[in-house]
Motif scaffolding. Structure first.
Motif, PDB file in Angstrom:
ATOM      1  N   CYS A  63       0.740  -1.281   0.060  1.00 48.05           N
ATOM      2  CA  CYS A  63      -0.221   0.290  -0.426  1.00 48.05           C
ATOM      3  C   CYS A  63       1.052   1.229  -0.202  1.00 48.05           C
ATOM      4  O   CYS A  63       1.019   2.155  -0.693  1.00 48.05           O
ATOM      5  N   CYS A  64       2.052   0.911   0.971  1.00 46.44           N
ATOM      6  CA  CYS A  64       2.796   2.320   0.876  1.00 46.44           C
ATOM      7  C   CYS A  64       3.337   2.628  -0.906  1.00 46.44           C
ATOM      8  O   CYS A  64       3.705   3.601  -1.414  1.00 46.44           O
ATOM      9  N   VAL A  65       3.978   1.830  -1.013  1.00 39.49           N
ATOM     10  CA  VAL A  65       4.870   1.698  -2.382  1.00 39.49           C
ATOM     11  C   VAL A  65       3.553   2.038  -3.521  1.00 39.49           C
ATOM     12  O   VAL A  65       3.798   3.003  -4.184  1.00 39.49           O
ATOM     13  N   GLY A  66       2.521   2.082  -3.659  1.00 43.11           N
ATOM     14  CA  GLY A  66       1.318   2.197  -4.316  1.00 43.11           C
ATOM     15  C   GLY A  66       1.041   3.317  -4.419  1.00 43.11           C
ATOM     16  O   GLY A  66       0.012   4.294  -5.376  1.00 43.11           O
ATOM     17  N   ALA A  67       0.606   4.680  -3.274  1.00 42.07           N
ATOM     18  CA  ALA A  67       0.231   5.545  -2.436  1.00 42.07           C
ATOM     19  C   ALA A  67       1.257   6.205  -3.341  1.00 42.07           C
ATOM     20  O   ALA A  67       0.649   7.204  -3.575  1.00 42.07           O
ATOM     21  N   LEU A  68       2.775   5.838  -3.900  1.00 39.85           N
ATOM     22  CA  LEU A  68       4.019   7.029  -3.611  1.00 39.85           C
ATOM     23  C   LEU A  68       4.562   6.654  -5.348  1.00 39.85           C
ATOM     24  O   LEU A  68       5.792   6.887  -5.586  1.00 39.85           O
ATOM     25  N   ALA A  69       3.356   5.990  -5.379  1.00 40.87           N
ATOM     26  CA  ALA A  69       4.415   4.901  -7.389  1.00 40.87           C
ATOM     27  C   ALA A  69       4.261   6.335  -8.431  1.00 40.87           C
ATOM     28  O   ALA A  69       5.323   6.502  -9.125  1.00 40.87           O
ATOM     29  N   ALA A  70       3.733   7.502  -7.725  1.00 39.95           N
ATOM     30  CA  ALA A  70       4.182   8.575  -9.023  1.00 39.95           C
ATOM     31  C   ALA A  70       5.460   9.122  -8.747  1.00 39.95           C
ATOM     32  O   ALA A  70       6.108  10.063 -10.149  1.00 39.95           O
ATOM     33  N   ALA A  71       6.292   9.051  -8.029  1.00 37.49           N
ATOM     34  CA  ALA A  71       7.931   9.327  -7.557  1.00 37.49           C
ATOM     35  C   ALA A  71       8.477   7.599  -6.729  1.00 37.49           C
ATOM     36  O   ALA A  71       8.382   8.173  -5.429  1.00 37.49           O
ATOM     37  N   PRO A  72       8.049   6.564  -7.328  1.00 40.63           N
ATOM     38  CA  PRO A  72       8.497   6.364  -6.402  1.00 40.63           C
ATOM     39  C   PRO A  72      10.070   6.458  -5.211  1.00 40.63           C
ATOM     40  O   PRO A  72       9.975   5.935  -4.620  1.00 40.63           O
ATOM     41  N   GLY A  73      10.971   6.895  -6.350  1.00 42.78           N
ATOM     42  CA  GLY A  73      12.522   6.787  -5.790  1.00 42.78           C
ATOM     43  C   GLY A  73      12.227   7.104  -4.265  1.00 42.78           C
ATOM     44  O   GLY A  73      12.975   7.422  -3.366  1.00 42.78           O
ATOM     45  N   MET A  74      11.465   8.365  -4.990  1.00 42.93           N
ATOM     46  CA  MET A  74      11.065   9.541  -3.114  1.00 42.93           C
ATOM     47  C   MET A  74      10.573   8.999  -2.019  1.00 42.93           C
ATOM     48  O   MET A  74      10.822   8.674  -0.968  1.00 42.93           O
ATOM     49  N   GLY A  75       9.508   8.152  -2.314  1.00 44.94           N
ATOM     50  CA  GLY A  75       8.191   7.343  -1.965  1.00 44.94           C
ATOM     51  C   GLY A  75       8.785   6.629  -0.837  1.00 44.94           C
ATOM     52  O   GLY A  75       9.399   6.117  -0.005  1.00 44.94           O
ATOM     53  N   GLU A 130      -0.459   7.886   8.263  1.00 45.44           N
ATOM     54  CA  GLU A 130      -0.317   9.415   8.415  1.00 45.44           C
ATOM     55  C   GLU A 130       1.237   9.587   7.274  1.00 45.44           C
ATOM     56  O   GLU A 130       0.963  10.572   6.542  1.00 45.44           O
ATOM     57  N   LEU A 131       1.697   8.598   7.102  1.00 44.93           N
ATOM     58  CA  LEU A 131       3.240   8.488   5.669  1.00 44.93           C
ATOM     59  C   LEU A 131       1.932   8.223   4.636  1.00 44.93           C
ATOM     60  O   LEU A 131       2.760   8.818   3.805  1.00 44.93           O
ATOM     61  N   LEU A 132       1.083   7.782   4.248  1.00 47.58           N
ATOM     62  CA  LEU A 132       0.454   7.267   3.439  1.00 47.58           C
ATOM     63  C   LEU A 132      -0.360   8.367   3.135  1.00 47.58           C
ATOM     64  O   LEU A 132      -1.472   8.437   3.703  1.00 47.58           O
ATOM     65  N   PRO A 133      -0.465   9.016   2.013  1.00 49.04           N
ATOM     66  CA  PRO A 133      -0.844   9.816   0.755  1.00 49.04           C
ATOM     67  C   PRO A 133      -2.156   8.804   0.576  1.00 49.04           C
ATOM     68  O   PRO A 133      -2.135   8.095  -1.142  1.00 49.04           O
ATOM     69  N   TRP A 134      -3.290   8.196   1.320  1.00 52.03           N
ATOM     70  CA  TRP A 134      -4.379   7.038   0.619  1.00 52.03           C
ATOM     71  C   TRP A 134      -5.128   7.463  -0.452  1.00 52.03           C
ATOM     72  O   TRP A 134      -5.359   7.071  -1.381  1.00 52.03           O
ATOM     73  N   ARG A 135      -5.193   9.031  -0.246  1.00 53.35           N
ATOM     74  CA  ARG A 135      -5.938   9.565  -1.903  1.00 53.35           C
ATOM     75  C   ARG A 135      -5.200   9.442  -3.611  1.00 53.35           C
ATOM     76  O   ARG A 135      -5.560   9.071  -4.427  1.00 53.35           O
ATOM     77  N   ALA A 136      -4.363   9.326  -2.713  1.00 51.03           N
ATOM     78  CA  ALA A 136      -3.449   9.574  -3.769  1.00 51.03           C
ATOM     79  C   ALA A 136      -3.235   7.586  -4.606  1.00 51.03           C
ATOM     80  O   ALA A 136      -2.871   7.579  -5.282  1.00 51.03           O
ATOM     81  N   LEU A 137      -3.064   6.840  -3.632  1.00 45.48           N
ATOM     82  CA  LEU A 137      -3.564   5.204  -3.910  1.00 45.48           C
ATOM     83  C   LEU A 137      -4.351   5.091  -4.999  1.00 45.48           C
ATOM     84  O   LEU A 137      -4.056   4.449  -6.327  1.00 45.48           O
ATOM     85  N   HIS A 138      -5.547   5.576  -4.296  1.00 46.86           N
ATOM     86  CA  HIS A 138      -6.679   5.822  -5.102  1.00 46.86           C
ATOM     87  C   HIS A 138      -6.425   5.956  -6.180  1.00 46.86           C
ATOM     88  O   HIS A 138      -7.041   6.307  -7.574  1.00 46.86           O
ATOM     89  N   VAL A 182     -12.712  -9.869  -2.403  1.00 39.93           N
ATOM     90  CA  VAL A 182     -13.787  -8.528  -2.370  1.00 39.93           C
ATOM     91  C   VAL A 182     -13.308  -7.508  -2.752  1.00 39.93           C
ATOM     92  O   VAL A 182     -11.730  -6.474  -2.417  1.00 39.93           O
ATOM     93  N   SER A 183     -14.001  -6.500  -4.031  1.00 35.71           N
ATOM     94  CA  SER A 183     -13.084  -5.173  -4.166  1.00 35.71           C
ATOM     95  C   SER A 183     -13.694  -4.133  -3.110  1.00 35.71           C
ATOM     96  O   SER A 183     -14.622  -4.261  -2.986  1.00 35.71           O
ATOM     97  N   CYS A 184     -12.286  -3.114  -2.984  1.00 31.65           N
ATOM     98  CA  CYS A 184     -12.941  -2.128  -2.267  1.00 31.65           C
ATOM     99  C   CYS A 184     -11.907  -1.068  -2.405  1.00 31.65           C
ATOM    100  O   CYS A 184     -11.098  -0.857  -3.088  1.00 31.65           O
ATOM    101  N   ARG A 185     -12.035   0.329  -2.082  1.00 33.16           N
ATOM    102  CA  ARG A 185     -11.458   1.084  -1.764  1.00 33.16           C
ATOM    103  C   ARG A 185     -10.157   0.801  -0.330  1.00 33.16           C
ATOM    104  O   ARG A 185     -11.037   0.556   0.545  1.00 33.16           O
ATOM    105  N   LEU A 186      -9.470   0.647  -0.738  1.00 37.18           N
ATOM    106  CA  LEU A 186      -8.543   0.647   0.542  1.00 37.18           C
ATOM    107  C   LEU A 186      -8.270   1.216   1.208  1.00 37.18           C
ATOM    108  O   LEU A 186      -7.726   2.266   1.075  1.00 37.18           O
ATOM    109  N   THR A 187      -8.159   1.050   2.835  1.00 29.55           N
ATOM    110  CA  THR A 187      -7.821   1.973   3.756  1.00 29.55           C
ATOM    111  C   THR A 187      -6.675   1.777   5.168  1.00 29.55           C
ATOM    112  O   THR A 187      -6.464   0.084   4.856  1.00 29.55           O
TER     113      THR A 187
END
Length: 409
Positions: A63-75, A130-138, A182-187
């Motif tokens: 989930c962490c890597v997915g949320a920060l996938a737009a900038a994987p190195g920094m994430g 707190e660290l994960l931008p969950w909206r970014a993951l979605h 189960v399909s869902c929005r991960l939290t």
């Protein structure tokens, strides 16, 4: 093999599969630090994983890597830094006065405001929330930057593996009676439920159901990655392939050691949490071999594209899936015992939990043996730093092979 999804390119979508194993999960971040921080910038966006499948601590990392996938190195650098900031005293908060309450909880007579687990889940929960931008993951899933992310947990009542899946593809058909999709929005709750090691961390309630660690039923979550259309799977294991020496006979002293509660607890955790990745990958490769044989014979008799046409008509949609396995080059139990013996770490091991961990580490050092229990529970920045460094070294040692795999060559 899996039902075919969108290919994600000629070589098929790249998936990263992350296993479970408590504190050992920091090793996964080390491998990903090299992949996302060093190889991807050099190879280009084609080398970025599009599918992330994890269980237990691997689900948190996925989930962490997915949320920060737009900038994987920094994430990945942010994640490594946060793991290295963990302090054992923040997680093992039980004092000597809490032991009575802990015993009552174990026998089912605990109070609501008393201990509910051996470890305090708050620091890990804070990291997840707190660290994960969950909206970014979605958003990453919605825009197609990611094909999907999954977190596997265990339904405590039914004992079934439940795959919480955030993806734009259709929910896979329920073909295994012991696995639910189960399909869902991960939290944060989904990630924490997947990592709730029994007794060690409290269970987590999601949508009215109580869940525990996903490793109990599915430690190496290959199936979700394949169901999401992976054509290549990078599997990060948390167990070395080096066999520990086994004496031909055990004397009375050796028998007493392997029959001790701590030794048996370590083996129990190995049985619950360590992956069966060898058998999973063996099955994958067998089907690959069968498909290649079918392709060869079908091409001879019916033409180049005949096998694909036959499979589509039959409704199977099977395809060849390539794999690459990265695993620790060092026994993580031995590494945990060595780190625990360092003065800077021993100074942080206070209270009953600290006493317990010191004794476990000292016993391992005395007998020059690994400490499996310690390797799972040792959520301290010093140990995590060593695991991250080891993961990066192991990935760097196979850099050429990794680069070719990431590019689908």
């Amino acid at each position: 093999m899996s039902p075919a999804g969108q290919s994600g390119g000629q070589a098929g979508a790249l998936a990263v599969v992350l296993a479970g194993g408590g504190a050992r999960g920091a090793y996964e971040l080390g491998v990903l630090r090299h992949v996302l921080g060093e190889l991807v910038p050099r190879l280009g966006p084609e080398a970025i994983p599009r599918i992330l499948s994890g269980t237990s601590v691997g689900a948190i990392n996925a989930c962490c890597v997915g949320a920060l996938a737009a900038a994987p190195g920094m994430g990945i650098e942010m994640l490594c830094e946060r793991w290295e900031q963990l302090r054992i005293g923040d997680i093992f908060k039980l004092g000597w006065g809490d032991l009575t309450g802990l015993f009552k909880w174990v026998i089912g007579k605990g109070k609501a405001d008393g201990p509910q687990s051996l470890l305090d889940p708050a620091p890990l929960a804070d990291l997840v929330r707190e660290l994960l931008p969950w909206r970014a993951l979605h958003e990453n899933v919605k825009t197609g930057l990611l094909k999907g992310v999954s977190a596997t947990a265990t339904d405590v009542e039914s004992g079934h593996a439940v795959v919480f899946l955030e993806s734009e593809i259709a929910t896979p058909r329920q073909t295994d009676p012991h696995m639910e999709w189960v399909s869902c929005r991960l939290t944060p709750r989904h990630a924490l439920a997947s990592a709730a090691i029994p007794i060690v961390f409290p269970t987590v309630r999601v949508a009215g159901r109580v869940y525990s660690d996903g490793s109990l039923r599915q430690n190496t979550p290959l199936a979700p990655a394949l169901r999401m259309g992976a054509g290549r799977v990078l599997v990060i294991s948390l167990r070395t392939d080096k066999q520990r020496p086994r004496p031909p006979r055990q004397d009375d002293e050796a028998q007493a050691e392997v029959s001790s509660p701590l030794f048996l607890l370590g083996k129990l955790m190995n049985g619950m949490l360590l992956d069966s990745v060898e058998s999973d990958l063996l099955n994958l490769r067998r089907v690959n071999d069968a498909l290649r044989m079918m392709q060869s014979e079908t091409r001879k008799r019916l033409g180049d594209d005949a096998l694909g046409d036959v499979m589509r008509v039959a409704g199977g949609g099977l395809r060849e899936v390539k794999d690459l396995l990265i695993r620790p080059s060092v026994d993580l139990g031995k590494l945990a015992a060595e780190v625990a013996s360092r003065p800077i770490v021993r100074g942080r091991l206070s209270g009953p939990a600290g006493f317990f961990l010191r004794q476990v580490g000292d016993t391992a050092q005395e007998h020059n043996e690994p400490s499996d229990v310690l390797s799972y529970l040792f959520l301290d920045g010093e140990y995590c730093h060593e695991l991250i460094a080891l993961g990066a070294r192991d990935a760097r040692a196979r850099e050429e092979e990794l680069a070719q795999f990431l590019m689908g060559e």
